[in-house]
Motif scaffolding. Sequence first.
Motif, mmCIF file in Angstrom:
data_model
loop_
_atom_site.group_PDB
_atom_site.id
_atom_site.type_symbol
_atom_site.label_atom_id
_atom_site.label_comp_id
_atom_site.label_asym_id
_atom_site.label_seq_id
_atom_site.Cartn_x
_atom_site.Cartn_y
_atom_site.Cartn_z
ATOM 1 N N LEU A 157 0.831 -1.204 0.000
ATOM 2 C CA LEU A 157 0.000 0.000 0.000
ATOM 3 C C LEU A 157 0.863 1.250 0.000
ATOM 4 O O LEU A 157 0.610 2.205 -0.739
ATOM 5 C CB LEU A 157 -0.921 -0.019 1.223
ATOM 6 N N ALA A 158 1.911 1.253 0.851
ATOM 7 C CA ALA A 158 2.792 2.415 0.935
ATOM 8 C C ALA A 158 3.476 2.677 -0.400
ATOM 9 O O ALA A 158 3.632 3.825 -0.821
ATOM 10 C CB ALA A 158 3.834 2.194 2.029
ATOM 11 N N GLY A 159 3.909 1.602 -1.067
ATOM 12 C CA GLY A 159 4.562 1.770 -2.357
ATOM 13 C C GLY A 159 3.631 2.369 -3.393
ATOM 14 O O GLY A 159 4.052 3.192 -4.214
ATOM 15 N N ASN A 160 2.357 1.970 -3.347
ATOM 16 C CA ASN A 160 1.397 2.472 -4.334
ATOM 17 C C ASN A 160 1.044 3.929 -4.118
ATOM 18 O O ASN A 160 0.847 4.686 -5.071
ATOM 19 C CB ASN A 160 0.119 1.625 -4.298
ATOM 20 N N ILE A 161 0.937 4.340 -2.836
ATOM 21 C CA ILE A 161 0.502 5.714 -2.574
ATOM 22 C C ILE A 161 1.667 6.703 -2.513
ATOM 23 O O ILE A 161 1.451 7.914 -2.592
ATOM 24 C CB ILE A 161 -0.289 5.800 -1.260
ATOM 25 N N HIS A 163 4.084 7.493 -4.593
ATOM 26 C CA HIS A 163 4.234 8.313 -5.786
ATOM 27 C C HIS A 163 3.100 9.332 -5.884
ATOM 28 O O HIS A 163 3.323 10.510 -6.221
ATOM 29 C CB HIS A 163 4.263 7.429 -7.032
ATOM 30 N N GLU A 164 1.870 8.871 -5.588
ATOM 31 C CA GLU A 164 0.713 9.761 -5.704
ATOM 32 C C GLU A 164 0.782 10.908 -4.707
ATOM 33 O O GLU A 164 0.313 12.006 -4.996
ATOM 34 C CB GLU A 164 -0.580 8.954 -5.497
ATOM 35 N N LEU A 165 1.356 10.675 -3.530
ATOM 36 C CA LEU A 165 1.429 11.732 -2.512
ATOM 37 C C LEU A 165 2.656 12.618 -2.678
ATOM 38 O O LEU A 165 2.597 13.817 -2.376
ATOM 39 C CB LEU A 165 1.437 11.105 -1.110
ATOM 40 N N ASN A 166 3.743 12.057 -3.123
ATOM 41 C CA ASN A 166 4.974 12.846 -3.218
ATOM 42 C C ASN A 166 4.845 13.989 -4.220
ATOM 43 O O ASN A 166 5.370 15.086 -3.979
ATOM 44 C CB ASN A 166 6.153 11.946 -3.610
ATOM 45 N N ASN A 167 4.169 13.756 -5.325
ATOM 46 C CA ASN A 167 4.035 14.818 -6.335
ATOM 47 C C ASN A 167 3.287 16.043 -5.803
ATOM 48 O O ASN A 167 3.795 17.161 -5.891
ATOM 49 C CB ASN A 167 3.348 14.273 -7.591
ATOM 50 N N PRO A 168 2.080 15.882 -5.226
ATOM 51 C CA PRO A 168 1.406 17.080 -4.682
ATOM 52 C C PRO A 168 2.160 17.695 -3.510
ATOM 53 O O PRO A 168 2.149 18.914 -3.341
ATOM 54 C CB PRO A 168 0.030 16.557 -4.262
ATOM 55 N N LEU A 169 2.812 16.869 -2.696
ATOM 56 C CA LEU A 169 3.574 17.425 -1.573
ATOM 57 C C LEU A 169 4.749 18.260 -2.055
ATOM 58 O O LEU A 169 5.079 19.293 -1.463
ATOM 59 C CB LEU A 169 4.058 16.295 -0.661
ATOM 60 N N THR A 170 5.378 17.810 -3.120
ATOM 61 C CA THR A 170 6.473 18.594 -3.698
ATOM 62 C C THR A 170 5.949 19.940 -4.191
ATOM 63 O O THR A 170 6.595 20.988 -4.003
ATOM 64 C CB THR A 170 7.126 17.816 -4.861
ATOM 65 N N ALA A 200 4.774 19.827 5.087
ATOM 66 C CA ALA A 200 4.889 19.093 3.821
ATOM 67 C C ALA A 200 6.172 18.269 3.784
ATOM 68 O O ALA A 200 6.179 17.114 3.326
ATOM 69 C CB ALA A 200 4.849 20.073 2.648
ATOM 70 N N GLU A 201 7.261 18.874 4.277
ATOM 71 C CA GLU A 201 8.529 18.146 4.329
ATOM 72 C C GLU A 201 8.405 16.936 5.253
ATOM 73 O O GLU A 201 8.902 15.840 4.943
ATOM 74 C CB GLU A 201 9.641 19.067 4.814
ATOM 75 N N ILE A 206 7.904 11.085 6.283
ATOM 76 C CA ILE A 206 7.119 9.979 6.836
ATOM 77 C C ILE A 206 6.873 8.924 5.752
ATOM 78 O O ILE A 206 6.985 7.713 5.996
ATOM 79 C CB ILE A 206 5.786 10.488 7.409
ATOM 80 N N ILE A 207 6.556 9.362 4.537
ATOM 81 C CA ILE A 207 6.345 8.418 3.440
ATOM 82 C C ILE A 207 7.615 7.632 3.162
ATOM 83 O O ILE A 207 7.594 6.406 3.002
ATOM 84 C CB ILE A 207 5.889 9.175 2.175
ATOM 85 N N ARG A 208 8.749 8.353 3.126
ATOM 86 C CA ARG A 208 10.019 7.671 2.886
ATOM 87 C C ARG A 208 10.327 6.669 3.991
ATOM 88 O O ARG A 208 10.722 5.518 3.738
ATOM 89 C CB ARG A 208 11.147 8.700 2.792
ATOM 90 N N ASN A 209 10.122 7.100 5.245
ATOM 91 C CA ASN A 209 10.393 6.208 6.370
ATOM 92 C C ASN A 209 9.454 5.011 6.380
ATOM 93 O O ASN A 209 9.845 3.896 6.741
ATOM 94 C CB ASN A 209 10.271 6.970 7.696
#
Length: 373
Positions: A157-161, A163-170, A200-201, A206-209
């Motif tokens: 699940l984490a792998g799938n989301i 990418h989707e979250l990192n783009n808007p967070l960036t 945001a950072e 958190i996503i990376r961890n």
Amino acid sequence: VPLRLRQPSALAILYFEHAMSPAQTKSFDEFISARLEPISTAVDRIFLEGDLKDASLVWERTFDGVQDPIAIFDSEHQLLRANRAFSDKLRGLPAEQLKDEKILFNHRVFETKTYSIHPLAGGPATNTVTHYMDVTHSHRLQKQMIQNEKMAALGHLAGNIAHELNNPLTGIRSLAQILISEVDVETNAHKDLIEVEKAAERCQLIIRNLLEFSSGGVKNKSRVSLNEIVLRTLPLLKTAMGRFQQEIELDDDELIVSVEPQLMQQVVFNLVKNACQALGEKGSIQVRTLKKGREAHLEVIDTGSGIPPEIKNQIFDFFFTTKNPGQGTGLGLSMSKTIIDEFGGQISVESELGHGSRFLVTLPLASRDSKTL
């Protein structure tokens, strides 16, 4: 004088010491022969009682030698007899629970099998024998297997989301940084934008961890102050904590621990957020840190509704939640426990219905000469 006994394996001889003449002996034989039958019956009874006692002792030792609890009940389910394991492992269990098919007692799990005793073939059952099989070990293995499967699902699940979250967070971080450079540094808007950029950072970290954690273990631990982590986390919860009475007590010592800061911050965030949700509309929250020996303690205490005893052992399971749909995923406490375990610490809970809960996180203090891992 040999005695005539009914038991073939038994032998008994009655001896008389005398100084009689042969004529007197003959007369005595006639006299005693008429009285040997009741003596033989009495001796037979003594032998029989001895055999019964021996058989009972063998049965008792066999019964007590069984490692699982076994009990015999009458037709009214009154306990007639039980082995030693029953006394040792199920002492104190309420009588009404002895009939349950599955029993959780003293941190052990028992499954029951009941067998009826029919004294006469085809007749009614008079007693029942219940075997309480200790399946604690297999239950733990099964639970661990389920947890591993859930962790694998979480990683997927984490792998799938991610990418989707990192783009808007960036995008959020980039826009926040642009606005920070354009807004007067003395205004509240500038301060708020800095908090937005930091948040945001933090989400990206958190996503990376989470990705690293779900792939196996924590890799980037470092020496940080537990007090500093608490102070950095609480401002993120000012909206959730705002309507409640707050008591923050931090130890005078820095409480240096070896953790991954973002994951540890996530643990603090989860515990305080749960405390806020447990309070409802009013109440108080205490967040405390203290040093005990070579350990750092973090306590989060609320005066909420408390945790029902029947689910207390499940609250750290993955995807277990009592919250309404949309309010909880069942990942907060389970992830927190797994993270603290990875840091070599422990997390526990004390709770009483109607009086609130106390979550305690215990971490080993980092040695003074330890370096960033």
